[in-house]
Design a protein around this motif. Structure first.
Motif, mmCIF file in Angstrom:
data_model
loop_
_atom_site.group_PDB
_atom_site.id
_atom_site.type_symbol
_atom_site.label_atom_id
_atom_site.label_comp_id
_atom_site.label_asym_id
_atom_site.label_seq_id
_atom_site.Cartn_x
_atom_site.Cartn_y
_atom_site.Cartn_z
ATOM 1 N N HIS A 147 -31.940 37.197 19.295
ATOM 2 C CA HIS A 147 -33.275 36.680 18.990
ATOM 3 C C HIS A 147 -33.403 35.259 19.538
ATOM 4 O O HIS A 147 -32.804 34.331 18.994
ATOM 5 C CB HIS A 147 -33.507 36.683 17.469
ATOM 6 C CG HIS A 147 -34.851 36.164 17.074
ATOM 7 N ND1 HIS A 147 -35.142 35.734 15.797
ATOM 8 C CD2 HIS A 147 -35.997 35.988 17.771
ATOM 9 C CE1 HIS A 147 -36.399 35.338 15.728
ATOM 10 N NE2 HIS A 147 -36.946 35.476 16.926
ATOM 11 N N ARG A 183 -53.730 27.798 16.186
ATOM 12 C CA ARG A 183 -52.872 28.207 17.303
ATOM 13 C C ARG A 183 -51.932 29.326 16.846
ATOM 14 O O ARG A 183 -51.852 30.388 17.464
ATOM 15 C CB ARG A 183 -52.049 27.015 17.837
ATOM 16 C CG ARG A 183 -51.195 27.380 19.053
ATOM 17 C CD ARG A 183 -50.209 26.273 19.444
ATOM 18 N NE ARG A 183 -49.095 26.132 18.534
ATOM 19 C CZ ARG A 183 -48.047 26.950 18.476
ATOM 20 N NH1 ARG A 183 -47.971 27.998 19.279
ATOM 21 N NH2 ARG A 183 -47.071 26.755 17.608
ATOM 22 N N SER A 195 -37.814 39.640 16.437
ATOM 23 C CA SER A 195 -37.857 38.549 15.459
ATOM 24 C C SER A 195 -37.219 38.926 14.130
ATOM 25 O O SER A 195 -37.078 38.064 13.254
ATOM 26 C CB SER A 195 -39.308 38.135 15.213
ATOM 27 O OG SER A 195 -39.939 37.790 16.416
ATOM 28 N N ALA A 229 -37.742 30.979 20.380
ATOM 29 C CA ALA A 229 -38.650 30.276 21.286
ATOM 30 C C ALA A 229 -39.796 31.214 21.584
ATOM 31 O O ALA A 229 -39.568 32.397 21.840
ATOM 32 C CB ALA A 229 -37.927 29.916 22.574
ATOM 33 N N GLY A 230 -40.990 30.688 21.554
ATOM 34 C CA GLY A 230 -42.141 31.541 21.851
ATOM 35 C C GLY A 230 -43.407 30.724 21.837
ATOM 36 O O GLY A 230 -43.371 29.496 21.681
ATOM 37 N N THR A 231 -44.499 31.402 22.019
ATOM 38 C CA THR A 231 -45.819 30.764 21.948
ATOM 39 C C THR A 231 -46.757 31.767 21.271
ATOM 40 O O THR A 231 -46.344 32.880 20.936
ATOM 41 C CB THR A 231 -46.392 30.430 23.346
ATOM 42 O OG1 THR A 231 -46.808 31.660 23.959
ATOM 43 C CG2 THR A 231 -45.392 29.716 24.230
ATOM 44 N N GLU A 232 -48.018 31.385 21.156
ATOM 45 C CA GLU A 232 -48.997 32.311 20.591
ATOM 46 C C GLU A 232 -49.541 33.258 21.658
ATOM 47 O O GLU A 232 -50.361 34.121 21.358
ATOM 48 C CB GLU A 232 -50.152 31.529 19.931
ATOM 49 C CG GLU A 232 -51.086 30.779 20.884
ATOM 50 C CD GLU A 232 -50.533 29.430 21.376
ATOM 51 O OE1 GLU A 232 -49.296 29.230 21.341
ATOM 52 O OE2 GLU A 232 -51.343 28.592 21.808
ATOM 53 N N HIS A 257 -46.150 31.693 9.425
ATOM 54 C CA HIS A 257 -47.190 32.413 10.167
ATOM 55 C C HIS A 257 -48.198 33.048 9.206
ATOM 56 O O HIS A 257 -49.408 33.001 9.440
ATOM 57 C CB HIS A 257 -46.576 33.483 11.083
ATOM 58 C CG HIS A 257 -46.234 32.958 12.453
ATOM 59 N ND1 HIS A 257 -45.118 32.195 12.700
ATOM 60 C CD2 HIS A 257 -46.882 33.070 13.640
ATOM 61 C CE1 HIS A 257 -45.094 31.859 13.987
ATOM 62 N NE2 HIS A 257 -46.150 32.383 14.579
ATOM 63 N N MET A 261 -47.414 42.427 17.155
ATOM 64 C CA MET A 261 -46.076 41.850 16.944
ATOM 65 C C MET A 261 -45.910 41.392 15.500
ATOM 66 O O MET A 261 -44.912 41.706 14.839
ATOM 67 C CB MET A 261 -45.874 40.665 17.888
ATOM 68 C CG MET A 261 -44.626 39.878 17.565
ATOM 69 S SD MET A 261 -44.479 38.388 18.559
ATOM 70 C CE MET A 261 -43.474 37.398 17.444
ATOM 71 N N TRP A 262 -46.906 40.687 14.975
ATOM 72 C CA TRP A 262 -46.741 40.103 13.637
ATOM 73 C C TRP A 262 -46.897 41.133 12.532
ATOM 74 O O TRP A 262 -46.248 41.037 11.490
ATOM 75 C CB TRP A 262 -47.650 38.884 13.473
ATOM 76 C CG TRP A 262 -47.023 37.739 14.214
ATOM 77 C CD1 TRP A 262 -47.339 37.303 15.480
ATOM 78 C CD2 TRP A 262 -45.890 36.968 13.794
ATOM 79 N NE1 TRP A 262 -46.474 36.291 15.845
ATOM 80 C CE2 TRP A 262 -45.583 36.065 14.836
ATOM 81 C CE3 TRP A 262 -45.102 36.943 12.640
ATOM 82 C CZ2 TRP A 262 -44.529 35.145 14.747
ATOM 83 C CZ3 TRP A 262 -44.057 36.035 12.549
ATOM 84 C CH2 TRP A 262 -43.782 35.155 13.599
HETATM 85 O O1 LIG Z 1 -45.351 29.687 18.645
HETATM 86 C C1 LIG Z 1 -44.686 29.385 17.650
HETATM 87 O O2 LIG Z 1 -44.932 28.382 16.954
HETATM 88 C C2 LIG Z 1 -43.548 30.231 17.242
HETATM 89 O O3 LIG Z 1 -43.157 30.184 16.110
HETATM 90 C C3 LIG Z 1 -42.923 31.110 18.271
HETATM 91 C C4 LIG Z 1 -41.999 32.145 17.755
HETATM 92 C C5 LIG Z 1 -42.512 33.308 17.238
HETATM 93 C C6 LIG Z 1 -41.654 34.311 16.808
HETATM 94 C C7 LIG Z 1 -40.302 34.141 16.881
HETATM 95 O O4 LIG Z 1 -39.500 35.132 16.455
HETATM 96 C C8 LIG Z 1 -39.765 32.987 17.390
HETATM 97 C C9 LIG Z 1 -40.615 31.980 17.844
#
Ligand SMILES: O=C(O)C(=O)Cc1ccc(O)cc1
Ligand SMILES: NC(=O)C1=CN([C@@H]2O[C@H](COP(=O)(O)OP(=O)(O)OC[C@H]3O[C@@H](n4cnc5c(N)ncnc54)[C@H](O)[C@@H]3O)[C@@H](O)[C@H]2O)C=CC1
Length: 305
Positions: A123, A227, A100, A126-129, A193, A235-236
């Protein structure tokens, strides 16, 4: 599909790597996909659910003879993984990543790669929690951006092959520079975030006072925060430590605006609040009228396909 690579190695078998594997399968990829994760538990799960054609017990085994190596680990360990696998890379192979953050990852990885190996950082936006080997799905990258961030002098053919690889996974691809990437992502992803983490933390601190009602009556806005605040802590943590400068720049601007709004509320300055909210509503409407996804940043080089 026309195969840009014969053998692909996915390193770090979590959300992104598992989604890439399922998307490759969906695309009818005919080469071999090897996989490696640091923990034996993750490797066992991968074998159990058929994630990767061959799960390897060592990083060296996974990357040997690979035409494309994709680093799908937290950004804080990209450099160490690159150093560990460097000697096993095939000449002419391409190494990419999905991190990221780009500037620090490039600085951490590039010095370890031998000459004759192409490095094309990337990069997927696209992603999820969710995280881990069970969390991936083939559609994750469909019609989403993947940004490639090649350093100057990179072989154009290596970039073109990686572009067509991501397109085969369903993504739209653009190129950008590392500093620009990190600033845009600080605004569109990293600071939001942090704000979500903070808002959920504040609600949790107030739990006793609000008697659980924060959760019971939570409207969509707060639910969205919870969420996002459920995202992977490792990761964060790494994202904020690696994209320090850009994130602090954006958070500085954010707190200035927040203080101005706070003062307007205290002083009963409705005009200020109304004008501010009118401006932000126009931004949202502009995005929708332009037919752009709300999560697609405008990198200034043409609209989404
Ligand atoms: O789940 C979500 O809303 C995201 O924002 C997903 C996401 C997380 C990190 C990234 O580097 C790219 C996309
Ligand atoms: N989660 C998201 O929404 C997105 C994440 N990214 C980036 O993708 C990368 C991977 O993220 P996810 O797949 O979400 O993470 P994840 O937590 O689901 O998976 C990461 C995997 O890497 C493994 N790992 C950790 N350290 C390792 C090491 N030293 N050697 C080998 N394996 C190691 C973990 O065990 C785990 O299997 C990160 O760099 C992240 O910034 C990019 C876009 C979206």
């Amino acid at each position: 599909m026309t195969e840009p690579y014969g053998r692909v190695a996915l390193i770090g078998l979590g959300l992104i790597a598992s989604s890439m594997y399922w998307a490759l399968k969906r695309a009818g990829f005919e080469g071999e996909v090897t996989g490696f994760a640091r923990s034996s538990e993750t490797r066992d799960i991968a074998r159990e659910i058929g994630l990767c054609d061959r799960v390897c017990d060592t990083l060296t085994d996974a990357v040997t003879d690979a035409d494309l190596v994709v680093l799908c680990v937290p950004v804080g360990v990209m450099g160490a993984v690159a150093a560990e696998m460097a000697d096993a890379l095939k000449p002419g192979a391409t190494v990419t990543d999905v991190g990221s953050v780009k500037s620090e990852v490039i600085a951490a990885v590039a010095p370890h790669l031998p000459e004759g190996v192409h490095f094309v950082p990337g990069h997927p936006l696209a992603g999820t929690e969710h995280s881990g080997p069970r969390s991936g799905f083939a559609e994750l990258f469909d019609n989403r951006w993947t940004l490639l961030v090649p350093v100057e002098g990179t072989d154009p053919d290596a970039i073109a092959r990686l572009r067509s690889f991501w397109e085969s996974l369903g993504a739209n691809v653009e190129e950008t520079g590392p500093d620009h990437h990190d600033l845009v992502l600080a605004v569109t992803s990293h600071a939001p975030h942090l704000i979500a983490y903070t808002m959920v933390g504040v609600a949790d601190d107030l739990r006793r006072v609000t008697d659980g009602e924060v959760i019971k009556y939570s409207a969509a806005g707060f639910r969205d925060f919870t969420r996002i605040a459920a995202s992977d802590p490792t990761m964060w943590r790494d994202v904020f430590l690696s994209n320090k400068e850009a994130t602090l720049e954006i958070l500085g601007r954010f707190t200035e605006e927040l203080f101005a709004l706070q003062r307007a509320i205290r002083q009963g300055d409705g005009d200020h609040l109304h004008a501010y909210f009118t401006r932000t509503r126009a931004i949202r409407r502009g995005i929708i009228e332009a037919g752009q996804d709300t999560d697609a940043p405008n990198f200034g080089r043409g609209a989404k396909k």
